[in-house]
Design a protein around this motif. Structure first.
Motif, PDB file in Angstrom:
ATOM      1  N   PHE A 152      -5.825   8.067   6.814  1.00  0.00           N
ATOM      2  CA  PHE A 152      -6.365   6.916   7.549  1.00  0.00           C
ATOM      3  C   PHE A 152      -6.363   5.637   6.709  1.00  0.00           C
ATOM      4  O   PHE A 152      -7.200   4.764   6.877  1.00  0.00           O
ATOM      5  N   ASN A 153      -5.415   5.549   5.762  1.00  0.00           N
ATOM      6  CA  ASN A 153      -5.276   4.379   4.892  1.00  0.00           C
ATOM      7  C   ASN A 153      -6.584   4.008   4.192  1.00  0.00           C
ATOM      8  O   ASN A 153      -6.864   2.830   3.964  1.00  0.00           O
ATOM      9  N   ASP A 154      -7.366   5.052   3.817  1.00  0.00           N
ATOM     10  CA  ASP A 154      -8.650   4.783   3.164  1.00  0.00           C
ATOM     11  C   ASP A 154      -8.506   4.470   1.678  1.00  0.00           C
ATOM     12  O   ASP A 154      -9.457   4.061   1.025  1.00  0.00           O
ATOM     13  N   GLY A 155      -7.304   4.671   1.116  1.00  0.00           N
ATOM     14  CA  GLY A 155      -7.085   4.395  -0.289  1.00  0.00           C
ATOM     15  C   GLY A 155      -7.785   5.369  -1.222  1.00  0.00           C
ATOM     16  O   GLY A 155      -7.813   5.165  -2.426  1.00  0.00           O
ATOM     17  N   VAL A 156      -8.325   6.456  -0.671  1.00  0.00           N
ATOM     18  CA  VAL A 156      -9.086   7.422  -1.459  1.00  0.00           C
ATOM     19  C   VAL A 156      -8.558   8.840  -1.303  1.00  0.00           C
ATOM     20  O   VAL A 156      -8.440   9.584  -2.274  1.00  0.00           O
ATOM     21  N   THR A 157      -8.222   9.233  -0.077  1.00  0.00           N
ATOM     22  CA  THR A 157      -7.847  10.613   0.219  1.00  0.00           C
ATOM     23  C   THR A 157      -6.335  10.747   0.308  1.00  0.00           C
ATOM     24  O   THR A 157      -5.727  10.376   1.307  1.00  0.00           O
ATOM     25  N   PHE A 158      -5.727  11.279  -0.753  1.00  0.00           N
ATOM     26  CA  PHE A 158      -4.279  11.433  -0.847  1.00  0.00           C
ATOM     27  C   PHE A 158      -3.940  12.918  -0.805  1.00  0.00           C
ATOM     28  O   PHE A 158      -4.705  13.743  -1.276  1.00  0.00           O
ATOM     29  N   TYR A 159      -2.781  13.262  -0.257  1.00  0.00           N
ATOM     30  CA  TYR A 159      -2.386  14.660  -0.137  1.00  0.00           C
ATOM     31  C   TYR A 159      -1.008  14.969  -0.689  1.00  0.00           C
ATOM     32  O   TYR A 159      -0.687  16.110  -0.923  1.00  0.00           O
ATOM     33  N   SER A 160      -0.149  14.024  -0.855  1.00  0.00           N
ATOM     34  CA  SER A 160       1.286  14.290  -0.941  1.00  0.00           C
ATOM     35  C   SER A 160       1.919  14.107  -2.311  1.00  0.00           C
ATOM     36  O   SER A 160       2.994  13.556  -2.429  1.00  0.00           O
ATOM     37  N   GLY A 161       1.290  14.587  -3.371  1.00  0.00           N
ATOM     38  CA  GLY A 161       1.934  14.502  -4.679  1.00  0.00           C
ATOM     39  C   GLY A 161       3.155  15.400  -4.742  1.00  0.00           C
ATOM     40  O   GLY A 161       3.148  16.520  -4.246  1.00  0.00           O
ATOM     41  N   GLY A 162       4.239  14.933  -5.337  1.00  0.00           N
ATOM     42  CA  GLY A 162       5.439  15.747  -5.493  1.00  0.00           C
ATOM     43  C   GLY A 162       5.273  16.767  -6.613  1.00  0.00           C
ATOM     44  O   GLY A 162       4.478  16.582  -7.527  1.00  0.00           O
ATOM     45  N   GLY A 163       6.024  17.859  -6.554  1.00  0.00           N
ATOM     46  CA  GLY A 163       5.972  18.881  -7.587  1.00  0.00           C
ATOM     47  C   GLY A 163       6.649  18.416  -8.870  1.00  0.00           C
ATOM     48  O   GLY A 163       7.588  17.629  -8.839  1.00  0.00           O
TER      49      GLY A 163
END
Length: 181
Positions: A152-163
């Protein structure tokens, strides 16, 4: 199903119905991650040697806002799986599954892959390539590749780091670290 601060998270296939009190919803979908490659191999004086493989790309993060729903209607939630380990053909590399709900759809990240490079008719090596993220701004595979797109573009909750590649850390958060043999 996990609920935090008025956000309900689904991590497996499900269906959901909304009460008559709900008119619109906001949705955040995250695609499945791409798989990392196995060790690359190459010929050395008639024998085999190895090198570290590459990391897979993180799934796309896609947000949708104010989506209209119909009360008491069942809506399916599709969760994309992570991709299998890459195969040795860049045209057939794996991709994580697509996650979707209502009109929001997030593509999976691409697996790392090998490109076979011939030095001579009897000598070659498999050049590993890191997998790309499912969308721009999400974590590509490689050393410490992070995403800039958040829930939700909150700038806090990220999920998608690459391996991560061998010897490198994965992107934060959720990107797995590379390993060596």
């Amino acid at each position: 199903v996990v609920g935090v601060s008025n956000i309900i998270c689904f991590t497996s296939f499900n269906t959901v119905k909304f009460s008559k009190a709900v008119k619109t919803v906001d949705v955040c979908c995250v695609g499945g991650g791409g798989g990392g490659t196995i060790d690359a191999h190459y010929t050395v004086s008639g024998g085999w040697s190895g090198d570290n493989g590459c990391g897979g790309g993180g799934g796309a993060i896609v947000n949708g806002y104010g989506l209209s729903i119909t009360a008491l209607t069942s809506y399916p939630i599709i969760i994309g799986n992570g991709a299998a380990v890459a195969i040795s053909d860049p045209n057939l590399r794996g991709q994580g599954g697509t996650t979707s709900f209502l009109t929001v759809s997030a593509q999976g990240g691409y697996s790392g892959y090998f490109e076979r490079v011939y030095v001579s008719s009897a000598s070659y090596y498999d050049q590993p390539h890191s997998g790309a993220a499912g969308a721009a701004g999400c974590g590509d595979g490689g050393g410490g590749s992070n995403t800039t797109v958040s829930e939700f573009n909150d700038g806090v909750t990220f999920y998608s780091g690459g391996g991560g590649n061998g010897f490198h850390n994965g992107g934060s958060p959720n990107g797995a670290n590379g390993v060596t043999y």
